[in-house]
Design an enzyme around this catalytic site. Structure first.
Site, mmCIF file in Angstrom:
data_model
loop_
_atom_site.group_PDB
_atom_site.id
_atom_site.type_symbol
_atom_site.label_atom_id
_atom_site.label_comp_id
_atom_site.label_asym_id
_atom_site.label_seq_id
_atom_site.Cartn_x
_atom_site.Cartn_y
_atom_site.Cartn_z
ATOM 1 N N GLY A 239 1.012 -1.215 -0.113
ATOM 2 C CA GLY A 239 0.035 -0.349 0.218
ATOM 3 C C GLY A 239 0.933 1.442 0.771
ATOM 4 O O GLY A 239 0.028 1.705 0.559
ATOM 5 N N GLY A 240 2.069 1.368 -0.102
ATOM 6 C CA GLY A 240 3.120 2.452 -0.739
ATOM 7 C C GLY A 240 2.218 3.491 -0.833
ATOM 8 O O GLY A 240 1.336 4.593 -0.767
ATOM 9 N N LYS A 241 1.609 3.022 -2.616
ATOM 10 C CA LYS A 241 1.061 4.288 -3.084
ATOM 11 C C LYS A 241 -0.473 4.562 -3.094
ATOM 12 O O LYS A 241 -1.075 5.679 -2.764
ATOM 13 C CB LYS A 241 1.127 3.715 -4.659
ATOM 14 C CG LYS A 241 2.729 3.168 -4.932
ATOM 15 C CD LYS A 241 2.462 3.606 -6.285
ATOM 16 C CE LYS A 241 4.251 3.706 -7.327
ATOM 17 N NZ LYS A 241 4.862 1.732 -7.083
ATOM 18 N N ASP A 259 -5.369 -6.723 -3.496
ATOM 19 C CA ASP A 259 -4.162 -7.115 -3.978
ATOM 20 C C ASP A 259 -4.130 -9.268 -3.983
ATOM 21 O O ASP A 259 -4.710 -8.924 -3.368
ATOM 22 C CB ASP A 259 -2.647 -7.039 -3.413
ATOM 23 C CG ASP A 259 -1.501 -7.403 -4.011
ATOM 24 O OD1 ASP A 259 -0.529 -6.097 -4.945
ATOM 25 O OD2 ASP A 259 -0.655 -8.568 -4.094
ATOM 26 N N ASP A 285 -8.876 -9.451 -2.692
ATOM 27 C CA ASP A 285 -8.412 -9.797 -4.330
ATOM 28 C C ASP A 285 -8.739 -8.711 -5.638
ATOM 29 O O ASP A 285 -9.839 -8.489 -5.416
ATOM 30 C CB ASP A 285 -9.179 -11.510 -4.408
ATOM 31 C CG ASP A 285 -8.767 -11.918 -5.560
ATOM 32 O OD1 ASP A 285 -8.362 -11.252 -6.595
ATOM 33 O OD2 ASP A 285 -9.264 -13.351 -6.139
ATOM 34 N N ASP A 305 -0.732 -0.576 -10.332
ATOM 35 C CA ASP A 305 0.827 -0.711 -9.994
ATOM 36 C C ASP A 305 1.366 -1.517 -11.176
ATOM 37 O O ASP A 305 1.809 -2.891 -9.829
ATOM 38 C CB ASP A 305 1.035 -0.006 -8.506
ATOM 39 C CG ASP A 305 2.534 0.536 -8.399
ATOM 40 O OD1 ASP A 305 3.868 0.347 -9.600
ATOM 41 O OD2 ASP A 305 2.698 0.409 -7.514
ATOM 42 N N CYS A 358 8.062 0.101 -12.934
ATOM 43 C CA CYS A 358 8.932 1.139 -12.233
ATOM 44 C C CYS A 358 9.980 -0.592 -12.801
ATOM 45 O O CYS A 358 10.602 -1.095 -12.981
ATOM 46 C CB CYS A 358 9.407 0.417 -10.908
ATOM 47 S SG CYS A 358 8.846 -1.044 -9.876
HETATM 48 C C1 LIG Z 1 4.249 -3.226 -8.173
HETATM 49 S S1 LIG Z 1 3.994 -3.748 -6.958
HETATM 50 C C2 LIG Z 1 2.928 -3.501 -6.294
HETATM 51 C C3 LIG Z 1 3.374 -1.904 -5.474
HETATM 52 C C4 LIG Z 1 2.594 -1.174 -4.826
HETATM 53 N N1 LIG Z 1 1.363 -0.584 -5.197
HETATM 54 C C5 LIG Z 1 3.484 -0.039 -3.374
HETATM 55 O O1 LIG Z 1 2.815 0.894 -3.497
HETATM 56 O O2 LIG Z 1 4.055 -0.450 -3.450
HETATM 57 C C6 LIG Z 1 2.545 -5.154 -7.732
HETATM 58 C C7 LIG Z 1 2.092 -6.420 -7.157
HETATM 59 O O3 LIG Z 1 1.202 -7.499 -8.430
HETATM 60 C C8 LIG Z 1 1.009 -7.734 -7.623
HETATM 61 N N2 LIG Z 1 0.565 -9.224 -8.203
HETATM 62 C C9 LIG Z 1 1.512 -9.769 -8.414
HETATM 63 N N3 LIG Z 1 1.170 -10.853 -9.517
HETATM 64 C C10 LIG Z 1 -0.066 -10.422 -10.212
HETATM 65 C C11 LIG Z 1 -0.723 -11.286 -10.643
HETATM 66 N N4 LIG Z 1 -0.810 -12.398 -12.163
HETATM 67 N N5 LIG Z 1 -2.239 -10.698 -11.103
HETATM 68 C C12 LIG Z 1 -2.789 -9.572 -10.062
HETATM 69 N N6 LIG Z 1 -1.365 -8.832 -8.938
HETATM 70 C C13 LIG Z 1 -0.612 -9.140 -9.350
HETATM 71 C C14 LIG Z 1 1.956 -8.041 -6.323
HETATM 72 O O4 LIG Z 1 1.427 -8.781 -5.180
HETATM 73 C C15 LIG Z 1 3.008 -7.076 -6.153
HETATM 74 O O5 LIG Z 1 2.383 -6.598 -4.377
#
Ligand SMILES: C[S@@+](CC[C@H](N)C(=O)[O-])C[C@H]1O[C@@H](n2cnc3c(N)ncnc32)[C@H](O)[C@@H]1O
Length: 405
Positions: A239-241, A259, A285, A305, A358
Site C-alpha cells: 500500500g505504499g502508493k 492485491d 482480491d 501499479d 517501475c
Molecule cells: C509493483 S507491485 C505493487 C506495489 C505497491 N503498489 C506499492 O506502491 O508498494 C505489484 C503487485 O502486483 C501483484 N501481483 C503479482 N502478480 C499478479 C498477477 N498475476 N495479477 C495481479 N496482481 C499481481 C503483486 O502481489 C504485487 O503486490
C-alpha cells in the site's frame, strides 16, 4: 573475521542470490542471523562485496570465469580492486574460512583478464541489451551507468500529519544530510546507505514519513487522485502508493486497495493506522466479487501499479537484472494484460486508468499501454510519464493515463 573469510561469506550469499533463492538484502540478513559471531564491520564488508559484484557481474564473471559465488568474488578482486594475482592468492588462503587456494586454471584466467564485449562492459545480460538499445539509442551507456550507481534513500512526508519543512529540519538536527527532492513536493532525499539510521527515527513510528522513491511519488501525482473521488488501487501490495493517494486526496473519498497477495495487503493495516488515513478499504482480491460490489457504478480512477521486471529499480536490486529471463518477463506481461483488462471493467464511463510500471522496458510500458488501446475500442493514451536515473535522478518508471475518447 579475516578479509579472506569475508570473501568466502560473500561468495556463499551470491550463490543463494544467483540461484534465484533469495533477494540480496534478504540473503544477507539470513546469513547474518545464522552467523551471529560476525560483527557489524564484517556484515558491512560482506554486503559491500555482494553488491559490488552484482553491479558489475558481467565483468566479474568474465574475469573469474564462471557465474558462481567463488569465481565472481575472485573476479571482483581484479575488476573492482585491481589486485594482482599473487595478492588474490594470498587473500584466498587467508585463514581456514577463506575461499581456499587458487587452481592453476583460476590463476591463469585472472592473470589473463582483458576487457570484454559490450554486454560485459555494460554489465547487462546480452538478451536485454538488444531491447534496451532499441529503447534508449545513443543514451544507453549513460542510462545503464546511472542504473548501476547506488540509489539515494527517498522519503515521502505524510501531509495528513506533517510538513516537509519541519521534517527536513528534524532530520538535519539528527545529523542526516537531508534535502528536499527536486521534483516531488512531498519528497525528502537522503544519501545512499541512510536506511539503517532512518528506520529507527521517531518520524516513522509517528507516521510522519514513509520510505518511497521519488519516482513512485511522481507516479501518484501523475495519476492525480482528487479529494472525494473513488479510486481503486488494483495492485496495492503493502500500500505504499495507496497511502500516498489518500494523502493527496486529503483523506476525502475512497481508496479501495487490492492485491492477489493477501498477506502483502495485510501489511497495509498497520501502515494505514500509523498514517492517520481513514479512506482506505482493503478490498482483497482484484478479481473478486467483493471489489466489483464496492466499485458500484465504477471508479473515477483505477491505478494499476502492475507487477513487472523491476528494471527501473536495478540501482536498489542489481540482482534482478541477472535473475530476469524471457519466461519471467512473459509472465509479467501476461499479468499486466490481465490487470488492465480487469481495470476496464471497474472504471466509470468518464473515469481513467493509470498503467504504471517501475520498468525501463518498452514492452512493459508504452507498448503495453498501446496494446490495451488496441484491445479496447474507444480507449486512448492521453498522457505519459517517463522517468529514469540518468534523466530525472529517480528510479526508472513509466506511467500512462488511459481514457475513453
Ligand atoms: C509493483 S507491485 C505493487 C506495489 C505497491 N503498489 C506499492 O506502491 O508498494 C505489484 C503487485 O502486483 C501483484 N501481483 C503479482 N502478480 C499478479 C498477477 N498475476 N495479477 C495481479 N496482481 C499481481 C503483486 O502481489 C504485487 O503486490
Amino acid at each position: 573475521m579475516t578479509p579472506g573469510a569475508r570473501l568466502a561469506a560473500a561468495a556463499e550469499v551470491l550463490d543463494q542470490v544467483l540461484q534465484g533463492r533469495s533477494a540480496a538484502d534478504r540473503a544477507l540478513q539470513a546469513w547474518g542471523r545464522s552467523h551471529r559471531f560476525a560483527g557489524s564491520k564484517d556484515r558491512a564488508a560482506i554486503a559491500e562485496r555482494v553488491y559490488a559484484v552484482l553491479r558489475r557481474l558481467g565483468e566479474c564473471e568474465a574475469a573469474g570465469g564462471a557465474r558462481s559465488g567463488r569465481s565472481l568474488v575472485l573476479g571482483s578482486l581484479v575488476v573492482c580492486d585491481r589486485l594482482p594475482v599473487p595478492a588474490i592468492a594470498q587473500l584466498a588462503t587467508d585463514g581456514t574460512h577463506a575461499p581456499g587456494a587458487l587452481s592453476r586454471a583460476e590463476e591463469s584466467r585472472l592473470a589473463g583478464h582483458v576487457a570484454g564485449p559490450e554486454d560485459v562492459l555494460l554489465n547487462v545480460p546480452s538478451w536485454l541489451l538488444v531491447r534496451l538499445r532499441a529503447a534508449f539509442g545513443d543514451r544507453l551507456e549513460a542510462e545503464l551507468s546511472a542504473l548501476n550507481a547506488r540509489a539515494p534513500l527517498d522519503l515521502r512526508v505524510n501531509t495528513l500529519k506533517a510538513r516537509r519543512e519541519d521534517m527536513l529540519r528534524g532530520l538535519i538536527c539528527e545529523g542526516l544530510a537531508a534535502q528536499a527532492c527536486a521534483r516531488a513536493p512531498e519528497g525528502i532525499r537522503l544519501p545512499a546507505g541512510a536506511d539503517a539510521r532512518v528506520s529507527s527515527l521517531a518520524c516513522f513510528a509517528e507516521g510522519w514519513v514513509e520510505v518511497q522513491d521519488e519516482s513512485s511519488q511522481l507516479a501518484v501525482r501523475f495519476a492525480d487522485p482528487k479529494p472525494g473521488e473513488t479510486v481503486i488501487d488494483l495492485a496495492s501490495g503493502a500500500g505504499g502508493k495507496a497511502l500516498a493517494m489518500a494523502a493527496l486526496m486529503q483523506d476525502r473519498g475512497r481508496v479501495l486497495a487490492c492485491d492477489v497477495a493477501i498477506e502483502r495487503l495485510m501489511a497495509l493495516g498497520a501502515r494505514r493506522s500509523r498514517s492517520g488515513a481513514t479512506i482506505i478499504t482493503m478490498a482483497g482480491d482484484p478479481y473478486g466479487e467483493r471489489l466489483t460490489q464496492l466499485a458500484g457504478a465504477g471508479a473515477d480512477l483505477v491505478f494499476v501499479d502492475a507487477p513487472c521486471s523491476g528494471s527501473g529499480t536495478w540501482r536498489r536490486n542489481p540482482e534482478a537484472k541477472w535473475t530476469l529471463d524471457e519466461a519471467r518477463l512473459q509472465g509479467y506481461l501476461a499479468a499486466q494484460v490481465q490487470l488492465l483488462d480487469r481495470a476496464a471493467g471497474l472504471v466509470s464511463p468518464a473515469g481513467r486508468i493509470v498503467h504504471a510500471v517501475c520498468s525501463i522496458l518498452p514492452e512493459e510500458g508504452p507498448e503495453q499501454a498501446a496494446a490495451f488501446c488496441a484491445r479496447h475500442a474507444g480507449w486512448s493514451v492521453s498522457r505519459t510519464l517517463q522517468l529514469s536515473p540518468a534523466s530525472t535522478d529517480t528510479d526508472g518508471f513509466f506511467a500512462a493515463e488511459l481514457r475513453r475518447s
